[in-house]
Structure formats: structure tokens, C-alpha cells
Motif scaffolding. Structure first.
Motif, PDB file in Angstrom:
ATOM      1  N   GLU A 355      38.266  36.718  46.809  1.00 13.32           N
ATOM      2  CA  GLU A 355      38.591  36.731  45.385  1.00 13.32           C
ATOM      3  C   GLU A 355      40.085  36.872  45.100  1.00 13.32           C
ATOM      4  O   GLU A 355      40.604  36.237  44.175  1.00 13.32           O
ATOM      5  N   THR A 358      41.463  33.514  45.364  1.00 12.22           N
ATOM      6  CA  THR A 358      40.979  32.689  44.253  1.00 12.22           C
ATOM      7  C   THR A 358      41.748  32.999  42.981  1.00 12.22           C
ATOM      8  O   THR A 358      42.133  32.095  42.230  1.00 12.22           O
ATOM      9  N   LEU A 359      41.981  34.289  42.733  1.00 11.42           N
ATOM     10  CA  LEU A 359      42.701  34.679  41.516  1.00 11.42           C
ATOM     11  C   LEU A 359      44.131  34.146  41.516  1.00 11.42           C
ATOM     12  O   LEU A 359      44.650  33.726  40.467  1.00 11.42           O
ATOM     13  N   LEU A 362      43.861  30.653  40.368  1.00 10.24           N
ATOM     14  CA  LEU A 362      43.397  30.499  38.994  1.00 10.24           C
ATOM     15  C   LEU A 362      44.474  30.860  37.973  1.00 10.24           C
ATOM     16  O   LEU A 362      44.464  30.339  36.852  1.00 10.24           O
ATOM     17  N   ARG A 363      45.373  31.725  38.327  1.00 11.21           N
ATOM     18  CA  ARG A 363      46.408  32.114  37.368  1.00 11.21           C
ATOM     19  C   ARG A 363      47.345  30.965  37.037  1.00 11.21           C
ATOM     20  O   ARG A 363      48.126  31.041  36.093  1.00 11.21           O
ATOM     21  N   TYR A 368      41.998  28.964  32.470  1.00 15.29           N
ATOM     22  CA  TYR A 368      41.509  30.254  32.967  1.00 15.29           C
ATOM     23  C   TYR A 368      42.279  31.402  32.314  1.00 15.29           C
ATOM     24  O   TYR A 368      41.690  32.432  31.945  1.00 15.29           O
ATOM     25  N   ALA A 372      40.687  34.440  30.179  1.00  9.20           N
ATOM     26  CA  ALA A 372      40.879  35.833  30.568  1.00  9.20           C
ATOM     27  C   ALA A 372      41.290  36.694  29.378  1.00  9.20           C
ATOM     28  O   ALA A 372      40.989  37.896  29.334  1.00  9.20           O
ATOM     29  N   THR A 384      34.985  34.741  37.396  1.00  6.45           N
ATOM     30  CA  THR A 384      35.781  34.681  38.627  1.00  6.45           C
ATOM     31  C   THR A 384      34.891  34.538  39.852  1.00  6.45           C
ATOM     32  O   THR A 384      35.219  33.810  40.801  1.00  6.45           O
ATOM     33  N   ARG A 385      33.737  35.215  39.839  1.00  2.45           N
ATOM     34  CA  ARG A 385      32.810  35.119  40.963  1.00  2.45           C
ATOM     35  C   ARG A 385      32.281  33.689  41.118  1.00  2.45           C
ATOM     36  O   ARG A 385      32.177  33.172  42.232  1.00  2.45           O
ATOM     37  N   SER A 388      34.774  31.320  42.705  1.00  2.00           N
ATOM     38  CA  SER A 388      35.050  31.533  44.126  1.00  2.00           C
ATOM     39  C   SER A 388      33.865  31.143  45.019  1.00  2.00           C
ATOM     40  O   SER A 388      33.924  31.321  46.231  1.00  2.00           O
TER      41      SER A 388
END
Length: 465
Positions: A355, A358-359, A362-363, A368, A372, A384-385, A388
Motif C-alpha cells: 500500500e 501504491t499511495l 496515486l498521489r 485520486y 481523498a 486505496t485497498r 492496490s
């Protein structure tokens, strides 16, 4: 030769046949006879079956059929013989016996399928080979190591584990139970009168075509909705008149249209519009009251004027369970989807990317970041889950917790990442609820029966088909 095409039957032709004597020593002119016949390009279909169907459907004598062989350009007359009809009826009875419930209460289980042909050459070329072998293995627990098709059987089924075979057997039986629940309503077309079904709310009785209705202009909207007809109550003092809204039929329901007692299931389709006095149907066949009246006069051997009285029945099995059963079987074929078989049947745990990694990715996706700022912590964690996941992810939540909002945010994020998205659900309304949150953002192609899709969902950029 004049031809007329009726529904799904081959062409019904009025043919002039020159029949000569079989005695070669007697010279006589050929006898000319006019017959109604089935004309079919040779495809291996049962001409005998079509002669029976046409004779019952249209009330005309069809003593034989004509087969046209394209390779030799030869037309062959196939008379309807007594032995062929007897064999056809016996085959029908055998098939019906296997379609009966598979287990009799208090008795030993009946075989689900007829015995296999066990001819290697025929089985190898059979289009249903994979399905046949799967059912023999999983449903009937066949052990075969000596028949002529033993090697084929091993090739098609040796990969299946006992747990996988049990899974298929269980879910196939559940599909069959649901199918039988719907079949009882279809039986009512033959076992109950239209008035009895209307009293139960599953039929509109004594309906006539509204000649004043103006058919909407434009191309057909699908394979089923090719013609549009409006029906109203017939002016019959015997029939109890009440609002069409009082029954269990509503807009979007699948229906069949019939004329009692001979012309059953003339057309099928969906209810497009419904008011207390009239019902508008989208049908797969055109209904012409004058042509139907001619057929009724032939069937009833009457020369007087006849106004067809239609019955509109709710059809619970319009789509059938064939596609669902085929989708289930596809998982278990030797050349099937091994990954999905492991995930769905063997319950292999799905895998996820790390994760934090992944984050970080995604940022850099604006969609996304926007999500958020709008979602609560639980919704953002679920989103988020999902992003990923390598295989699949399930989102569980009570009503009102924002599952639809999360799905809409996921779609925006996927599109922002340059991906295409397929959104599907068990009901049209669930799909349309989410599309209404997205319709101003993207070009969306909405697939489905137009009569069951919310009108506002069809306004999405990209259209509805």
C-alpha cells in the motif's frame, strides 16, 4: 414457386410437383400436384420436425419438405413417412424424460444425461464435447478407462479435483432449481386460461391492437425490440374490465403475446409503457391483425369475420438460464480460465500490492487526490485497498455508508490513470444509479435493454444500446 417466411421456420413454399409413374414400361404423362412444402437449404436440420411445426402453426397440410443441396444444386423432395415421425416422437419423449426433475422423492436418483455415444470420431467433432465430458465427470461421477472415448474423457476431465467437481455440481443444481421455479409459470400458457392467469395478475386478457397508435420512427432498438405495438381492452361485455395497473406486470417486464388456443407465443418482448387503459410493447415480431385473422380462419375452418383476441403473459424465463449455466461451465473446461478457477472455486486468497508504494503512485493522479479530499477515512481506505489489488477486492458496507460514492470515485481514478472500466451489476437500476454520478464527466457507452434502462442514464455522453 411463391415463398412466404414465417417466424423462425424455413420458407413455406407452394410447390408444383411433377410425379411420374414408377413403372418404366408404362409411358404416362407426369401427374402435376400442388403442395405446401418446407423449403430448406441443406443444413442437417430435421425437415420432419419443421413439417409438423408448420402444419400445426398455420393450419395447412405440409406432407413433405424440399431440401436444396448447394454443392450439387439439387432439390430433393423428402416425404413425411410414418416411421420417421414415430422416431421423432420417440426422441422427443426421451428428451422430455431427461428434462424431468432429476431426483424423485423417495427413489434413487435418475440419470441426468442420456448415455454417451462412445464413438471416438463422432465425439471428437461434437460441439458439445467439453460440456458433455464435464457433466459426466462432475454431475454423474462417471469413471471411464475402457470405452472408445476413454482417452478423450481423460483429456477433458483429468485436471478437475474432487472439490472442483463438487462445486460445479452444487451450483449447477442451484441453477436448475431456479430454472424449475420459472418453468412452472411458463407451463401456465398451456394449463391455465388467460382469464385465470389474469386473475392471478400474470396476464392481460382479451386485448386488441390499437389501430390508432402511431409507431415511433427510427431504427430497431435491439434484437428483441424491433416492432412497437399498443394494445387496449376489447369491447367485450363478458370480460371483467379493470385497470391494467392492478396486476403484477410493470414497465420493463418480459412478456409473450399469444392468441388462444392455437397461436401461442406469437411474439416476445418487453413492456415499454403501461397505463390503466393501454399497454405498449416492444416485440421481436410484427403482429398484423388481418394476417392473424386469416390463419385463425384456417385453423378454425371458419369463413366468417374473426377479430384476434390477444393475451399478454408475463414471461419469467425470457432469457433462460443458459448463459448463466454456460458461464459456470467455462470455468471448468480443460482450456478454461485457470486463474479464475483458483480464485472463485479453490478460494485462493487474492493478492495486493504494497500500500505505501501504491499511495506514492496515486498521489500523482489528480482524480485520486480530489477523492481523498471528499471521502471519509473508511471510504478512502476501501478505495486505496481496491487500487492496490492484483486480483479482486470486495467492499462491504451497510446501506448509506457510501459504497456507491466510493465506486464512482474509483471509476474516476481509473479513467485518470488511462484505464477503461467495465461497470456491471445484477440489476439495471444499480448500474444506472452510479452512471448518474458520472454522466457529466465522461463518454459512457451504456449496454443493456433500452426498455429497462433509466431514461436519464441513456442521456450519458456515448449513448445507450
Amino acid at each position: 414457386m411463391s415463398k412466404r417466411t414465417f417466424g423462425r421456420l424455413p420458407t413455406v413454399s407452394k410447390a408444383v410437383i411433377a410425379e411420374s409413374t414408377i413403372d418404366r414400361y408404362v409411358k404416362k404423362e407426369a401427374l402435376l400436384g400442388t403442395h405446401n412444402m418446407l423449403f430448406e437449404i441443406k443444413t442437417g436440420r430435421s425437415t420432419m420436425l419443421y413439417t409438423l411445426l408448420a402444419e400445426e402453426r398455420y393450419g395447412v397440410e405440409v406432407p413433405s419438405g424440399l431440401l436444396y443441396y448447394t454443392q450439387s444444386e439439387e432439390v430433393v423432395r423428402v416425404p413425411r413417412g410414418r416411421n420417421e415421425l414415430r422416431g421423432l416422437i420417440n426422441a422427443r419423449n426421451e428428451m422430455a424424460a431427461y428434462m424431468m426433475p432429476r431426483v424423485n422423492q423417495g427413489k434413487a436418483p435418475e440419470p441426468f444425461l442420456p448415455p454417451t455415444i462412445d464413438d471416438e470420431r463422432t465425439c471428437k467433432r461434437c460441439y458439445a464435447l467439453d460440456t458433455c465430458m464435464l457433466y459426466c465427470k462432475a454431475v454423474e461421477n462417471v469413471e471411464d478407462d475402457s470405452s472408445p472415448i476413454a482417452d478423450i474423457y481423460k483429456l477433458k476431465t483429468s485436471h478437475l479435483t474432487p472439490a472442483q467437481a463438487d462445486f460445479f455440481k452444487q451450483w449447477e443444481a442451484l441453477i436448475a432449481l431456479e430454472e424449475q421455479d420459472g418453468i412452472q409459470f411458463r407451463k401456465e400458457l398451456w394449463t391455465m386460461s388467460a382469464q385465470e392467469r389474469e386473475d392471478k395478475g400474470r396476464c392481460f386478457n382479451s386485448m386488441v391492437i390499437d389501430a390508432s397508435f402511431t409507431t415511433p420512427q427510427g431504427p430497431p432498438t435491439g434484437k428483441i425490440h424491433r416492432y412497437t405495438h399498443c394494445f387496449i381492452r376489447a369491447a367485450d361485455p363478458v370480460v371483467r374490465v379493470h385497470s391494467l395497473l392492478n396486476g403484477h406486470l410493470s414497465i420493463g417486464d418480459a412478456i409473450t403475446v399469444s392468441v388462444d388456443p392455437k397461436l401461442l407465443a406469437l411474439a416476445r418482448g418487453f413492456i415499454v409503457d403501461l397505463t390503466p387503459e393501454e399497454v405498449v410493447l416492444g416485440l421481436d415480431h410484427d403482429l398484423n391483425a388481418n394476417k392473424i385473422a386469416v390463419r385463425l380462419r384456417a385453423l378454425r375452418k371458419s369463413k366468417g369475420l374473426i377479430q384476434p383476441m390477444f393475451r399478454i403473459d408475463k414471461d419469467k424465463l425470457s432469457g433462460g438460464m443458459g448463459r448463466i449455466r454456460d458461464n459456470l461451465a467455462q470455468l471448468f473446461y480443460a482450456d478454461g480460465d485457470t486463474k479464475r478457477l483458483e480464485l472463485v472455486v479453490d478460494l485462493r486468497r487474492p493478492t495486493f500490492e504494497d500500500e505505501p508504494d501504491t499511495l506514492d503512485a496515486l498521489r500523482r493522479v489528480p482524480e485520486y487526490v480530489d477523492a481523498a479530499n471528499m471521502l471519509n477515512p473508511g471510504q478512502l481506505a476501501a478505495m486505496t485497498r481496491v487500487l492496490s489489488a492484483n486480483d479482486y477486492a470486495l467492499i462491504l458496507g451497510m446501506p448509506g455508508t457510501g459504497k456507491t460514492t466510493v465506486i464512482a470515485a474509483l471509476i474516476r481514478t481509473f479513467v485518470g490513470m488511462g484505464k477503461t472500466v467495465l461497470l456491471t451489476s445484477y440489476t439495471h437500476s444499480a448500474v444506472d444509479t452510479i452512471l448518474l454520478k458520472l454522466k457529466d464527466d465522461y463518454g459512457i457507452l451504456r449496454l443493456g435493454n433500452v426498455d429497462k434502462v433509466w431514461g436519464s442514464a441513456c442521456e450519458c455522453r456515448g449513448g445507450c444500446c
